[in-house]
Design an enzyme around this catalytic site. Structure first.
Site, short mmCIF file in Angstrom:
data_model
loop_
_atom_site.label_atom_id
_atom_site.label_comp_id
_atom_site.label_asym_id
_atom_site.label_seq_id
_atom_site.Cartn_x
_atom_site.Cartn_y
_atom_site.Cartn_z
CD1 TRP A 251 -6.00 21.57 17.76
CD2 TRP A 251 -4.15 20.69 18.64
NE1 TRP A 251 -5.90 20.30 17.28
CE2 TRP A 251 -4.77 19.73 17.80
CE3 TRP A 251 -2.98 20.35 19.30
CZ2 TRP A 251 -4.25 18.44 17.62
CZ3 TRP A 251 -2.45 19.07 19.12
CH2 TRP A 251 -3.08 18.14 18.29
CG ASP B 214 -0.95 26.51 16.63
OD1 ASP B 214 -0.62 26.33 15.44
OD2 ASP B 214 -1.27 25.59 17.39
CE LYS C 211 -3.19 20.36 11.76
NZ LYS C 211 -3.82 19.03 11.80
#
Length: 361
Positions: A102, A172, A196
């Site tokens: 990511w 993030d 999530k």
């Protein structure tokens, strides 16, 4: 109704109480004679939902007054590009900490916009650890420093964050937001896809300091400017209204759980059950991430062979477990224990792991 033991990495578990409340309100929201999905985002009812969700988020993690809470679309992946479009200045590189897939994707998007540098990388360790703070070297003229607080694929997590001084720290936090208390004032921007820890997919939360909102350039499309959405309280265009409503319900659930501090202990208790099953197995199970970087959201582990791992997945699915297969890029096994995963699910997994070892050890 039998509920699955849901360890999916995302979209992930949502609290049962939240789902039940949403079901009760699905057809008729507060006597309006329609669902929240059917009503105008300009209506007083939806504006109340939008404002309450923003206020709850500010309350739960202590967001200072000089920050905006935005509900945007496009997922964290859009933020990979939107951030440098707004904040990457000519002649001032963006610094990135490479800790996994990511973080790497975020940096690749920024490279399309302007100059980037690697402030630290754990690629040589196969991204199975986070760098120490002393390893992170940020150029004095950097536009910002970007990091990924928790890498879902490797199962590694930052347990402390660097002090970047006047250089904005961007994070993030898609996979661990609201799982533990943080000092928001250390960050210039925090962003997170909701699917999530915050609710269903469809909405992305951006927490951004006022001075960075004001830096939005005029030569990029309006939809990609932070100030566009800040001025309109995230209602510049039609928002993902049902997802925002669900985030509000989840935030109320967290508040009812005692807040983020209580939730952190709950998460630690849950993950300890599974890490103990790994560490006390005599090598039958092997943790993938280095111990000091282990995630409290995504537990990655291996068995002695791929065949045994496939058997583990097959037998776990037969027992009602979902989502235990590791990411296709790294293989192995993974249990994602986000906020909404009940303690009982982790107890059941730890027991299954012990039973599986007895049968196959």
């Amino acid at each position: 109704m039998a509920r699955a033991y849901n360890f999916n990495a995302g979209p992930a578990a949502i609290p049962l109480e939240v789902l039940q409340q949403a079901a009760e309100q699905f057809v008729d929201y507060q006597g309006a004679g329609m669902s929240i999905m059917e009503m105008s985002h300009r209506s007083a009812l939806f504006e109340g939902v939008n404002n309450e969700a923003q206020a709850l988020l500010k309350e739960l993690i202590g967001i200072p007054d000089n920050y905006q809470v935005l509900f945007l679309q496009g997922g964290a992946s859009t933020q990979f590009a939107m951030l440098p479009m707004n904040l990457l200045k000519a002649g001032r590189p963006a610094a990135y900490v490479k800790t996994g897939a990511w973080a790497d994707k975020a940096m690749k998007e920024a490279q399309l916009i302007g100059e980037t540098v690697v402030a630290a990388s754990t690629e040589s360790d196969k991204y199975m650890r986070m760098p120490s703070l002393s390893e992170i070297v940020v150029p004095s003229d950097a536009s910002y420093l970007h990091l990924t607080s928790n890498e879902t694929i490797g199962g590694v997590q930052f347990h402390e964050f660097p002090d970047t001084g006047d250089i904005p720290l961007i994070a993030d936090m898609s996979s661990d937001i609201l799982s533990r208390p943080i000092d928001v004032s250390k960050f210039g921007v925090i962003y997170a896809g909701a699917q999530k820890n915050l609710g269903p997919s469809g909405v992305t939360v951006v927490i951004i300091r006022d001075d960075l909102v004001e830096q939005s350039p005029k030569d990029i499309p309006a939809m990609f400017r932070y100030n566009t959405h800040a001025k309109a309280s995230s209602l510049y265009n039609t928002p993902p209204s049902f997802s925002v409503y669900m985030v509000g319900l989840v935030l109320n659930w967290i508040k009812g759980m005692g807040g983020v501090g209580q939730l952190e202990q709950y998460n630690r208790d849950k993950t300890k059950l599974i890490y103990d099953a790994i560490d006390q197995s005599g090598g039958f199970y092997r943790g993938a991430a280095q111990t000091g970087s282990r995630s409290f959201m995504n537990i990655t582990f291996r068995l002695g062979s791929e065949e045994l791992e496939k058997l583990f997945v097959k037998q776990s699915e037969a027992e009602g477990f979902v989502g235990l297969k590791g990411h296709r890029d790294v293989g192995g096994l993974r249990a994602s224990t986000y906020n909404a995963v009940p303690l009982e699910s982790c107890q059941a997994l730890a027991q299954f792991m012990a039973d599986f070892q007895k049968r196959n050890g």
